[in-house]
Motif scaffolding. Structure first.
Motif, PDB file in Angstrom:
ATOM      1  N   THR A   1     -25.728 -91.279 -12.755  1.00 45.47           N
ATOM      2  CA  THR A   1     -24.863 -91.806 -12.167  1.00 45.47           C
ATOM      3  C   THR A   1     -24.561 -90.658 -11.223  1.00 45.47           C
ATOM      4  O   THR A   1     -24.148 -89.261 -11.377  1.00 45.47           O
ATOM      5  CB  THR A   1     -23.894 -91.861 -12.956  1.00 45.47           C
ATOM      6  OG1 THR A   1     -23.171 -91.054 -13.823  1.00 45.47           O
ATOM      7  CG2 THR A   1     -24.469 -92.900 -14.599  1.00 45.47           C
TER       8      THR A   1
ATOM      9  N   LEU B   1     -27.561 -94.366  -9.992  1.00 45.03           N
ATOM     10  CA  LEU B   1     -26.535 -94.960  -9.839  1.00 45.03           C
ATOM     11  C   LEU B   1     -25.507 -95.208  -9.859  1.00 45.03           C
ATOM     12  O   LEU B   1     -24.810 -93.871 -10.562  1.00 45.03           O
ATOM     13  CB  LEU B   1     -27.271 -95.752 -11.359  1.00 45.03           C
ATOM     14  CG  LEU B   1     -25.944 -96.317 -12.239  1.00 45.03           C
ATOM     15  CD1 LEU B   1     -26.303 -98.472 -11.127  1.00 45.03           C
ATOM     16  CD2 LEU B   1     -26.396 -96.658 -13.497  1.00 45.03           C
TER      17      LEU B   1
ATOM     18  N   GLY C   1     -22.635 -96.586 -11.220  1.00 44.95           N
ATOM     19  CA  GLY C   1     -22.236 -97.062 -11.949  1.00 44.95           C
ATOM     20  C   GLY C   1     -20.469 -97.395 -12.150  1.00 44.95           C
ATOM     21  O   GLY C   1     -19.732 -96.543 -11.604  1.00 44.95           O
ATOM     22  N   ASP C   2     -20.494 -98.360 -12.849  1.00 44.00           N
ATOM     23  CA  ASP C   2     -19.067 -98.807 -12.881  1.00 44.00           C
ATOM     24  C   ASP C   2     -18.234 -97.605 -14.287  1.00 44.00           C
ATOM     25  O   ASP C   2     -17.289 -97.998 -14.270  1.00 44.00           O
ATOM     26  CB  ASP C   2     -18.866-100.336 -13.648  1.00 44.00           C
ATOM     27  CG  ASP C   2     -19.545-100.534 -14.927  1.00 44.00           C
ATOM     28  OD1 ASP C   2     -20.147 -99.821 -14.761  1.00 44.00           O
ATOM     29  OD2 ASP C   2     -19.396-102.109 -14.995  1.00 44.00           O
ATOM     30  N   THR C   3     -18.811 -96.814 -14.362  1.00 44.98           N
ATOM     31  CA  THR C   3     -18.503 -95.706 -15.210  1.00 44.98           C
ATOM     32  C   THR C   3     -17.832 -94.761 -14.550  1.00 44.98           C
ATOM     33  O   THR C   3     -16.791 -94.296 -15.072  1.00 44.98           O
ATOM     34  CB  THR C   3     -19.869 -94.742 -15.791  1.00 44.98           C
ATOM     35  OG1 THR C   3     -20.469 -95.236 -15.273  1.00 44.98           O
ATOM     36  CG2 THR C   3     -20.202 -95.992 -17.245  1.00 44.98           C
TER      37      THR C   3
ATOM     38  N   ASP D   1     -23.640-100.476  -9.439  1.00 43.48           N
ATOM     39  CA  ASP D   1     -23.182-101.516 -10.492  1.00 43.48           C
ATOM     40  C   ASP D   1     -22.465-102.587  -9.444  1.00 43.48           C
ATOM     41  O   ASP D   1     -21.644-102.338  -8.971  1.00 43.48           O
ATOM     42  CB  ASP D   1     -22.492-100.740 -11.429  1.00 43.48           C
ATOM     43  CG  ASP D   1     -22.718-100.688 -12.620  1.00 43.48           C
ATOM     44  OD1 ASP D   1     -23.630-101.252 -12.947  1.00 43.48           O
ATOM     45  OD2 ASP D   1     -22.530-100.163 -13.337  1.00 43.48           O
TER      46      ASP D   1
ATOM     47  N   LYS E   1     -27.075-103.622  -9.818  1.00 42.54           N
ATOM     48  CA  LYS E   1     -27.219-103.893 -11.160  1.00 42.54           C
ATOM     49  C   LYS E   1     -25.952-104.480 -12.131  1.00 42.54           C
ATOM     50  O   LYS E   1     -24.662-104.837 -11.354  1.00 42.54           O
ATOM     51  CB  LYS E   1     -26.753-102.404 -11.795  1.00 42.54           C
ATOM     52  CG  LYS E   1     -27.283-102.557 -13.802  1.00 42.54           C
ATOM     53  CD  LYS E   1     -27.922-101.525 -14.341  1.00 42.54           C
ATOM     54  CE  LYS E   1     -26.286-100.561 -14.697  1.00 42.54           C
ATOM     55  NZ  LYS E   1     -25.069-101.200 -15.301  1.00 42.54           N
TER      56      LYS E   1
ATOM     57  N   HIS F   1     -29.291-105.263 -16.955  1.00 45.95           N
ATOM     58  CA  HIS F   1     -28.912-104.454 -18.503  1.00 45.95           C
ATOM     59  C   HIS F   1     -28.214-105.542 -19.964  1.00 45.95           C
ATOM     60  O   HIS F   1     -27.894-106.033 -19.221  1.00 45.95           O
ATOM     61  CB  HIS F   1     -27.012-103.540 -17.394  1.00 45.95           C
ATOM     62  CG  HIS F   1     -26.990-102.722 -18.241  1.00 45.95           C
ATOM     63  ND1 HIS F   1     -26.007-102.094 -17.913  1.00 45.95           N
ATOM     64  CD2 HIS F   1     -26.623-102.518 -19.341  1.00 45.95           C
ATOM     65  CE1 HIS F   1     -25.167-101.119 -18.714  1.00 45.95           C
ATOM     66  NE2 HIS F   1     -25.638-101.116 -19.766  1.00 45.95           N
TER      67      HIS F   1
ATOM     68  N   VAL G   1     -31.652-101.911 -18.264  1.00 44.04           N
ATOM     69  CA  VAL G   1     -31.323-101.103 -18.729  1.00 44.04           C
ATOM     70  C   VAL G   1     -31.397-101.584 -20.374  1.00 44.04           C
ATOM     71  O   VAL G   1     -30.556-102.287 -20.368  1.00 44.04           O
ATOM     72  CB  VAL G   1     -29.897-100.226 -17.443  1.00 44.04           C
ATOM     73  CG1 VAL G   1     -29.098 -99.523 -18.905  1.00 44.04           C
ATOM     74  CG2 VAL G   1     -30.134-100.076 -16.484  1.00 44.04           C
TER      75      VAL G   1
ATOM     76  N   ILE H   1     -30.210 -95.516 -22.004  1.00 41.25           N
ATOM     77  CA  ILE H   1     -29.347 -94.867 -22.518  1.00 41.25           C
ATOM     78  C   ILE H   1     -28.895 -95.643 -24.145  1.00 41.25           C
ATOM     79  O   ILE H   1     -28.552 -96.844 -24.329  1.00 41.25           O
ATOM     80  CB  ILE H   1     -27.725 -95.021 -22.191  1.00 41.25           C
ATOM     81  CG1 ILE H   1     -27.332 -93.897 -21.505  1.00 41.25           C
ATOM     82  CG2 ILE H   1     -27.562 -95.962 -21.151  1.00 41.25           C
ATOM     83  CD1 ILE H   1     -25.930 -93.808 -20.199  1.00 41.25           C
TER      84      ILE H   1
HETATM   85  O1  KIV Z   1     -21.628 -97.759 -15.067  1.00 40.17           O
HETATM   86  C1  KIV Z   1     -22.781 -96.435 -15.614  1.00 40.17           C
HETATM   87  O2  KIV Z   1     -22.929 -95.928 -15.674  1.00 40.17           O
HETATM   88  C2  KIV Z   1     -24.153 -97.721 -16.441  1.00 40.17           C
HETATM   89  C3  KIV Z   1     -25.000 -96.227 -17.104  1.00 40.17           C
HETATM   90  C4  KIV Z   1     -24.083 -95.802 -18.650  1.00 40.17           C
HETATM   91  C5  KIV Z   1     -26.232 -97.350 -17.694  1.00 40.17           C
HETATM   92  O3  KIV Z   1     -24.606 -98.915 -16.950  1.00 40.17           O
END
Ligand code: KIV
Length: 294
Positions: free
Chosen positions: A41, A60, A62-64, A102, A132, A155, A198, A221
Motif C-alpha cells: 500500500t 495499492l 488501499g482504503d486502509t 481501492d 479494487k 478481494h 486479494v 494478506i
Molecule cells: O485497503 C487495503 O490496504 C487492502 C489491503 C490490506 C489488501 O485492501
C-alpha cells in the motif's frame, strides 16, 4: 524505461528480472511464469517514489488509508474524495508501478452506475490504472468496468468493509461451508473479469486451493505462502503501526523508534542552542553561489 526486480524463479532461486511499467498483462504473466510478486500500500507521493524505485510492481492505494493515515479504527469512514486525493499523490510519486485505487465503502455498492462513476473518477482524477473492490455483491459492476476498459482487482475472505457484518477482523473460511463459499466467490470474480484477486485472512490450505483453481493471480494478506503475490500495509511493514499487529504482519523495520529518536534529538538540540549552527544559517554577505542556494 527498463528496471530490475528480484523474485523467486520457477525453480525456487532468487532471480533478477528486467521489467517495464507494470500492466495487467504483466501481472498475469507473473503467474504463468511462476514468479511471485509483492504489492504494497502507498498513500503519498514520497512513499510511492521509494516503493517504485525499490521495484515494487503494484502500489495499492488501499482504503486502509482510513486507519493507517487518517486515524480511524475501521476503513468505513474514508470517502471517495479522500481516496482520489491520495491516489493522485501516489501517481505523482510513481513512474513504473501499476497503481490500484481501492473503491471505498458505499462508493460502488449502490448500483453498477455508481461503481462506474467512482471507478472512472479514480482513473481520471486519481491517475489509478485499476480499481479494487471487495466481495461479490457487485459482480455486475466488475463485468461492466472490465468491459469499458477499467481493470478490476477482486478481494475475498476477510473483507474489512463488512467488519460489522462478520463481527470483527477475523480469519474467514475455517468451516467447509465458508471455505466453499469463498472459493465460489473467487471463481465468480475471475469469471466476471477480475485480473487478480486479494485473499485476506484465510487458512493457507484454502488460499493454496483457490490459487490453483484461478487462472488469474491471487495476492495474499494473512493467507499463507502459496498465493501468487503478497501484500502488506506499508505502515505495518515499516514498523509505524502502534498497538496490536495481526499475526500475518512482519515488520521489516522499526521506523517508529527511528522517528522518535530523530525528533527528540532535534528538540534537545533546539533546547540546548546547538541547532541551528552556522552551517545551517545564512549570513548577510554570502558568496554569490551560496546565496543562490537555500
Ligand atoms: O485497503 C487495503 O490496504 C487492502 C489491503 C490490506 C489488501 O485492501
Amino acid at each position: 524505461m527498463f528496471r530490475t526486480t528480484h523474485a523467486l524463479g520457477p525453480t525456487g532461486q532468487l532471480k533478477e528480472y528486467w521489467y517495464q511499467m507494470t500492466t495487467v498483462l504483466e501481472i498475469q504473466r507473473f503467474k504463468r511464469e511462476g514468479r511471485r510478486f509483492a504489492m504494497l500500500t502507498a498513500y503519498d507521493a514520497t512513499t510511492a517514489r521509494l516503493l517504485d524505485q525499490a521495484g515494487i510492481p503494484i502500489l495499492l492505494v488501499g482504503d486502509t488509508l482510513a486507519m493507517a493515515v487518517l486515524g480511524h479504527s475501521t476503513t468505513l469512514p474514508v470517502t471517495l474524495e479522500a481516496m482520489i486525493h491520495h491516489t493522485a499523490a501516489v501517481a505523482r510519486g510513481n513512474t513504473n508501478a501499476m497503481i490500484v485505487g481501492d473503491l471505498p465503502f458505499m462508493s460502488y455498492q449502490i448500483s453498477t452506475e455508481q461503481a462506474v462513476e467512482s471507478a472512472g473518477r479514480m482513473l481520471k482524477e486519481g491517475g489509478a490504472h485499476a480499481v479494487k473492490l471487495e466481495g461479490t455483491h457487485s459482480l455486475e459492476a466488475v463485468e461492466r468496468l472490465t468491459s469499458i476498459g477499467i481493470p478490476v482487482m477482486g478481494h475475498v475472505g476477510l473483507t474489512p468493509q463488512s467488519v460489522h457484518q462478520v463481527g470483527g477482523f477475523k480469519v474467514q473460511g475455517r468451516s467447509e461451508l465458508d471455505a466453499d463459499q469463498i472459493k465460489a466467490d473467487a471463481l465468480a470474480l475471475e469469471r466476471a473479469g477480475a485480473f487478480s484477486v486479494v485473499l485476506e485472512a484465510l487458512p493457507s490450505g484454502l488460499a493454496q486451493e483457490i490459487t490453483r483453481l484461478l487462472t488469474v493471480p491471487t495476492i495474499g494478506i494473512g493467507a499463507g505462502p502459496h498465493c501468487d503475490g503478497q501484500v502488506l500495509v506499508i505502515n505495518d511493514l515499516l514498523g509505524l503501526t502502534s498497538g496490536h499487529l495481526p499475526r500475518f504482519v512482519k515488520p521489516y523495520a522499526d521506523l517508529s523508534s527511528v522517528i522518535t529518536r530523530a525528533v527528540q534529538d532535534f528538540a534537545s538540540e533546539v533546547a540546548s542552542g546547538e541547532f541551528p549552527d552556522p552551517s545551517h544559517s545564512y549570513t548577510s554577505s554570502p558568496s554569490p553561489k551560496k546565496d543562490a542556494e537555500t
